[in-house]
Design an enzyme around this catalytic site. Structure first.
Site, mmCIF file in Angstrom:
data_model
loop_
_atom_site.group_PDB
_atom_site.id
_atom_site.type_symbol
_atom_site.label_atom_id
_atom_site.label_comp_id
_atom_site.label_asym_id
_atom_site.label_seq_id
_atom_site.Cartn_x
_atom_site.Cartn_y
_atom_site.Cartn_z
ATOM 1 C CE LYS A 38 -3.683 -2.102 2.775
ATOM 2 N NZ LYS A 38 -4.838 -1.888 1.883
ATOM 3 N NE ARG A 49 -10.816 -10.011 -2.155
ATOM 4 C CZ ARG A 49 -11.165 -9.032 -3.005
ATOM 5 N NH1 ARG A 49 -11.489 -9.308 -4.256
ATOM 6 N NH2 ARG A 49 -11.201 -7.783 -2.588
ATOM 7 C CG ASP A 71 -7.531 -5.071 7.010
ATOM 8 O OD1 ASP A 71 -8.690 -4.758 6.689
ATOM 9 O OD2 ASP A 71 -6.793 -5.766 6.284
#
Length: 489
Positions: free
Chosen positions: A274, A348, A285
């Site tokens: 990032k 995910r 997070d």
């Protein structure tokens, strides 16, 4: 904070502060009128001075020179009956105004609210008071502030008291759970590691006989074939953990509700690193995991008559010589293969193996909670949580729970047409679907691993924390989840 519901006589109520409503015509409610008489018209005199703002939610804190109460907080309500949104505004404004006092007694339950009962009002007042009293002070060296120690909710009579007590109990539990989630979310990544979360779960189980905790380590997860999860975890020196907290407060044999929280305790993005600006906020997070801890703590505190399993998929996403690379292909616990095109789409990957694993609990419903996509923030901002579900009734019930608590969610599409964006030339699927509809395609990815049960996905990337001067975890969606669980007990 101690929460109390009781029948009170305001003229005799000993309190650091009593909280009273004033409508748009400067009229006090019944208890306010009683106190005005007991104080020889002092409240009426104050109102005539016009110092209380005209906008709904305006407050004025004044000292009383005579009477049992030391102070009074006047709260402008606007034209009655007020809406539910307006009442929440009054509850929040009054709670913030009395923070720092030793105790307060609220008479705002006397305000007329459209389409709401006394129990709901008590719930909102207790929730607001509990949330207002929270402040993250763990690493401040100066003296810590003293939050409100006792909050009393007025009931007009014994008949009303039962409803006020029930609402107070629920609202205070939602505040407790939210504040636990906020505390965990606000902790820095060098302290709040997967190992730390596992220790917190074990400590909770030691305190409560109806709750048991199990933790899977790296070796166990590898043996179970959790290749997607481990593709994220292997880039860090910190060991990962799959944590399951089983609360058995309901009937034996009743299928549990399973909550699955994304617990990336720090997310650098991995090899797809990032940008540095605001990367510190990537300690948030794990707010999905934090919300699971908040719910589980609230359930055991309430001794709720439900069966719930709280699962946390905890890992760090770090860049290293062991980290996954764009183009790598991994095999998930389900046997489905995944081409990793972006290592920053790691949530995910840990969740898909968790969703496969939780089938072992034979759940009635599975709800995952994750700070999953920046795309959800673009779509909904920070007001609503993105909601996806493979069953309409489940989506309806979650939205209704959010409307009750003010912790709102908005349903997003989970249509088959979006699935093609995940097609890969080299594996069963790829882990990203491109820039368009990024939150939707992320949910479509997870849906492939939740086909065997009723499932919902809550994307809390916009609602889990705030940035800027008020930076910090919000504790959402703990109120929504608790409301849903208790509505479906």
């Amino acid at each position: 904070m101690q929460f109390i519901a009781k029948v009170t006589d305001i003229s005799k109520q000993r309190s650091a502060c009593v909280i009273l409503a004033v409508d748009d015509k400067d009229q006090l409610t019944q208890s306010g009128s009683d106190l005005d008489k007991a104080s020889h018209g002092s409240l009426g005199t104050l109102l005539k001075r016009g110092d209380l703002g005209k906008a709904a939610g305006s407050t004025q804190l004044v000292s009383l020179l005579e009477g049992a109460a030391e102070r009074v907080l006047l709260v402008r309500t606007g034209k009655a009956p007020v809406s539910q949104t307006e009442f929440r505004k009054l509850a929040n404004a009054s709670a913030k105004a009395v923070t720092g006092l030793k105790d307060a007694t609220s008479y705002l339950i006397e305000v007329s609210v459209r389409d709401a009962d006394i129990e709901w009002q008590a719930q909102q007042l207790a929730l607001a008071a509990g949330l207002a009293g929270y402040k993250f002070t763990r690493f401040h060296s100066e003296a810590k502030p003293h939050p409100l120690a006792k909050f009393t909710l007025h009931a007009a009579d014994k008949k009303q008291l039962s409803a006020v007590q029930k609402g107070t109990d629920l609202g205070s539990a939602q505040a407790l759970g939210s504040n636990i989630a906020r505390e965990l979310g606000n902790l820095p990544g060098n302290l709040c590691t997967p190992t730390y979360l596992a220790s917190e779960a074990k400590a909770l189980a030691k305190k409560h006989p109806k709750l048991t905790t199990t933790v899977l380590d790296n070796k166990k997860m590898e043996s179970l074939g959790m290749g997607a999860f481990m593709s994220v975890a292997k880039g860090s020196d910190e060991p990962a953990a799959m944590i399951a907290m089983q609360y058995k407060g309901g009937k034996t044999g009743d299928k549990p509700i399973v909550l699955v929280g994304k617990g990336i305790t720090f997310d650098t993005g991995g090899i797809s690193i990032k940008p540095g600006l605001q990367m510190d906020e990537m300690k948030f997070d794990m707010c999905g995991a934090a919300s699971v801890f908040g719910v589980m703590n609230a359930l055991v505190e309430m001794n709720a008559p439900v069966n719930v399993v709280g699962v946390v998929a905890a890992a760090e996403n770090m860049p290293s010589g062991r980290a996954s690379k764009p183009g790598d292909i991994v095999t998930s616990m389900s046997g489905k293969t995944i081409e990793i095109l972006n290592t920053d789409a790691e949530g995910r990957l840990v969740l898909c193996d968790a969703l496969t694993w939780v089938g072992k609990f034979k759940p009635s419903v599975v709800i995952d909670i994750a700070t999953l996509t920046g795309a959800c923030v673009i779509a909904l901002g920070n007001h609503a949580t993105g909601l996806y579900a493979n069953q309409d009734q489940l989506a309806h019930d979650l939205i209704a729970a959010g409307e009750t608590t003010g912790d709102r969610a908005w349903r997003m599409p989970l249509w088959e047409e979006y699935q093609s964006a995940l097609s890969s030339n080299f594996a069963d699927m790829q882990n990203i679907g491109g820039r368009e509809a990024g939150s939707v395609t992320a949910a479509c990815f997870l849906a492939r691993f939740a086909e065997e049960y009723n499932w919902a996905h809550l994307d809390i990337a916009g609602s889990a924390w705030t940035s800027g001067a008020a930076k910090g975890a919000t504790g959402r969606p703990v109120p929504l989840l608790l409301q849903y669980i208790l509505n479906n007990k």
